[in-house]
Write a protein that holds these residues in place. Structure first.
Motif, PDB file in Angstrom:
ATOM      1  N   GLU A  84       0.812  -1.223   0.000  1.00 14.57           N
ATOM      2  CA  GLU A  84       0.000   0.000   0.000  1.00 14.57           C
ATOM      3  C   GLU A  84       0.844   1.272   0.000  1.00 14.57           C
ATOM      4  N   LYS A  85       1.974   1.269   0.715  1.00 19.06           N
ATOM      5  CA  LYS A  85       2.762   2.505   0.823  1.00 19.06           C
ATOM      6  C   LYS A  85       3.333   2.937  -0.526  1.00 19.06           C
ATOM      7  N   PHE A  86       3.579   1.966  -1.430  1.00 17.34           N
ATOM      8  CA  PHE A  86       4.146   2.312  -2.731  1.00 17.34           C
ATOM      9  C   PHE A  86       3.111   2.945  -3.664  1.00 17.34           C
ATOM     10  N   ILE A  87       1.825   2.761  -3.345  1.00 15.99           N
ATOM     11  CA  ILE A  87       0.775   3.395  -4.128  1.00 15.99           C
ATOM     12  C   ILE A  87       0.944   4.913  -4.093  1.00 15.99           C
ATOM     13  N   TYR A  88       1.381   5.444  -2.953  1.00 10.53           N
ATOM     14  CA  TYR A  88       1.509   6.889  -2.789  1.00 10.53           C
ATOM     15  C   TYR A  88       2.877   7.393  -3.245  1.00 10.53           C
ATOM     16  N   GLN A  89       3.863   6.495  -3.362  1.00  9.05           N
ATOM     17  CA  GLN A  89       5.212   6.924  -3.700  1.00  9.05           C
ATOM     18  C   GLN A  89       5.505   6.813  -5.193  1.00  9.05           C
ATOM     19  N   ASN A  90       4.999   5.772  -5.839  1.00  6.96           N
ATOM     20  CA  ASN A  90       5.350   5.501  -7.224  1.00  6.96           C
ATOM     21  C   ASN A  90       4.374   6.147  -8.207  1.00  6.96           C
ATOM     22  N   THR A  91       4.835   6.305  -9.442  1.00  7.66           N
ATOM     23  CA  THR A  91       3.962   6.776 -10.524  1.00  7.66           C
ATOM     24  C   THR A  91       3.974   5.797 -11.691  1.00  7.66           C
ATOM     25  N   TYR A  92       4.796   4.751 -11.603  1.00  7.81           N
ATOM     26  CA  TYR A  92       4.923   3.786 -12.696  1.00  7.81           C
ATOM     27  C   TYR A  92       4.716   2.379 -12.127  1.00  7.81           C
ATOM     28  N   PHE A  93       3.773   1.652 -12.707  1.00 12.24           N
ATOM     29  CA  PHE A  93       3.473   0.296 -12.247  1.00 12.24           C
ATOM     30  C   PHE A  93       3.400  -0.640 -13.449  1.00 12.24           C
ATOM     31  N   GLU A  94       4.075  -1.785 -13.349  1.00 10.82           N
ATOM     32  CA  GLU A  94       4.033  -2.781 -14.421  1.00 10.82           C
ATOM     33  C   GLU A  94       3.945  -4.177 -13.808  1.00 10.82           C
ATOM     34  N   ASN A  95       3.038  -5.003 -14.367  1.00 16.40           N
ATOM     35  CA  ASN A  95       2.823  -6.371 -13.868  1.00 16.40           C
ATOM     36  C   ASN A  95       2.476  -6.385 -12.380  1.00 16.40           C
ATOM     37  N   LYS A  96       1.544  -5.516 -11.990  1.00 22.02           N
ATOM     38  CA  LYS A  96       1.161  -5.390 -10.589  1.00 22.02           C
ATOM     39  C   LYS A  96      -0.338  -5.671 -10.413  1.00 22.02           C
ATOM     40  N   LEU A  97      -0.673  -6.216  -9.244  1.00 20.16           N
ATOM     41  CA  LEU A  97      -2.059  -6.339  -8.815  1.00 20.16           C
ATOM     42  C   LEU A  97      -2.319  -5.231  -7.802  1.00 20.16           C
ATOM     43  N   ILE A  98      -3.226  -4.333  -8.118  1.00 17.11           N
ATOM     44  CA  ILE A  98      -3.470  -3.158  -7.283  1.00 17.11           C
ATOM     45  C   ILE A  98      -4.841  -3.287  -6.630  1.00 17.11           C
ATOM     46  N   LYS A  99      -4.841  -3.355  -5.285  1.00 20.35           N
ATOM     47  CA  LYS A  99      -6.095  -3.524  -4.551  1.00 20.35           C
ATOM     48  C   LYS A  99      -6.246  -2.466  -3.460  1.00 20.35           C
ATOM     49  N   TYR A 100      -5.516  -1.359  -3.608  1.00 19.61           N
ATOM     50  CA  TYR A 100      -5.602  -0.288  -2.625  1.00 19.61           C
ATOM     51  C   TYR A 100      -6.144   0.971  -3.295  1.00 19.61           C
TER      52      TYR A 100
END
Length: 392
Positions: free
Chosen positions: A32-48
């Motif tokens: 969850e903490k990386f949701i607020y820090q990152n702007t680039y996501f690849e091959n991720k499951l996002i549930k937050y």
């Protein structure tokens, strides 16, 4: 137009030479903490839940599942490349000039958002998305079909919208677009600005339709309140980090409203709840009036499984997951830290005045908003306490 679309998509970072396919069995679940820090996501499951301001946001080959993108404000590049939106609510987001390329939508809604000049290209299931009260001026839908009459009925702004049902063909890095079919201009509807109410306390009050309509309640407290007869809520009303204590929330219908990160204690619920988000909320001493229904609602990161029972109410298209108790030691430390904080900070005491207990999110949210000097002082206080305890 062909070269224009190709140049635009390449400028957004879409590589046509590499086919991407979402392998749901091998997606990494992001913390969850990386949701607020990152702007680039690849091959991720996002549930937050995603919210706040970002300069850019780039998601490639991701699955966004059973969550909400709320009040996201993206200033520059925003791209969803080969992503899956499964039971997602997008609300109050600034997605101007966004690209949704080769995405798939399932049981999702987009409400009160700015989609101006955005592209939906080769997106599956877009015709099932519930669009409501969005600015869709200049939007291009290519390779899919959407119902313009339905969009207009749900108060979307549709000026200069382009619908082109033929697929966008991509071969060897070249983009070939068939002849455009531009729909007639639609009458522009006036946008209603909704009121944001923060840190208010309502006690022994009857909540009417006019009072609740077109408002975002943020960190408000409702104590011993009730709902007037025949009240219906829709996507214009949301509650974020609110507390409901000893309330009779007896609605007629609730459609696409969010109660994210709220606390419900000694609350009686009634009504037909459809596409309502309770993500991150906490429940205790909950009761239901007979014949209440919950359809396609979000209960991620809640303890809803303890109170929402098919024997008491009607649940459909809902997954309730038992929350792990492995964080007992963490919560113990969090409460110790909270005791230090509340003794020093009057603002924090006031914000949590109606809470019977504090949770991890309360403390983390407080710490994240400290400036550097305040944070260093906090670390010094907690360090001194640890030293003192060891010396005893």
């Amino acid at each position: 137009m062909n070269s224009k679309i190709k140049t635009y998509l390449i400028s957004k970072g879409i590589d046509f030479s590499v086919p991407f396919l979402v392998d749901e069995n091998h997606l990494e679940k992001i913390d969850e903490k990386f949701i607020y820090q990152n702007t680039y996501f690849e091959n991720k499951l996002i549930k937050y839940t995603m919210l706040g301001k970002k300069k850019e946001l780039f998601l490639r080959n991701c699955k966004i599942e059973a969550t909400s993108l709320s009040s996201l404000d993206i200033k520059e590049r925003i791209v969803f490349h080969n992503c899956i939106f499964d039971n997602v609510k997008i609300s109050k987001c600034n997605f101007k000039n966004a690209v949704f390329y080769n995405c798939r939508f399932n049981n999702s809604v987009i409400v009160n958002s700015i989609l101006e000049n955005s592209y939906f290209i080769n997106c599956k299931g877009i015709e099932t998305v519930d669009f409501m009260e969005n600015n869709m001026q200049g939007v291009s839908v290519i390779g899919s079909k959407v119902n313009l009459n339905e969009l207009e009925e749900k108060q979307n702004r549709l000026e200069d919208i382009l619908i082109q049902e033929e697929m966008l063909e991509v071969q060897h890095g070249n983009v070939a677009v068939l002849e455009e079919k531009k729909e007639a201009d639609q009458e522009m509807k006036e946008e209603n600005k909704r009121q944001i109410i923060k840190n208010e306390i309502y006690s022994c009050q009857e909540l009417s339709q006019d009072f609740l309509n077109n408002k975002l309640f943020y960190k408000c407290h409702f104590v011993d309140c009730s709902v007037s007869d025949n009240v219906k809520l829709n996507a214009t009303t949301d509650f974020k980090e609110c507390t409901f204590l000893n309330d009779a929330l007896h609605f007629d219908d609730v459609d696409k409203t969010s109660f994210d990160d709220c606390i419900f204690e000694k609350v009686s619920l009634k009504g037909n709840f459809i596409h309502v988000s309770f993500a991150g909320s906490k429940f205790s001493n909950l009761s239901f009036i007979r014949d209440s229904t919950f359809v396609a609602c979000l209960f991620d990161h809640t303890n809803a499984i303890e109170y929402f029972d098919n024997n008491l109410i009607k649940l459909s298209n809902i997954e309730l997951v038992k929350k792990s108790n492995d964080n007992t030691e963490i919560l113990k430390k969090v409460n110790e830290l909270y005791e230090i904080l509340k003794s020093k900070d009057k603002v924090l005491q006031q914000e949590l005045i109606a809470k019977t207990k504090v949770d991890e999110e309360d403390v983390l949210d407080y710490i994240l908003h400290l400036d550097d000097m305040e944070y260093l002082k906090l670390i010094a206080k907690t360090s001194n306490r640890v030293v003192e305890e060891k010396m005893v």
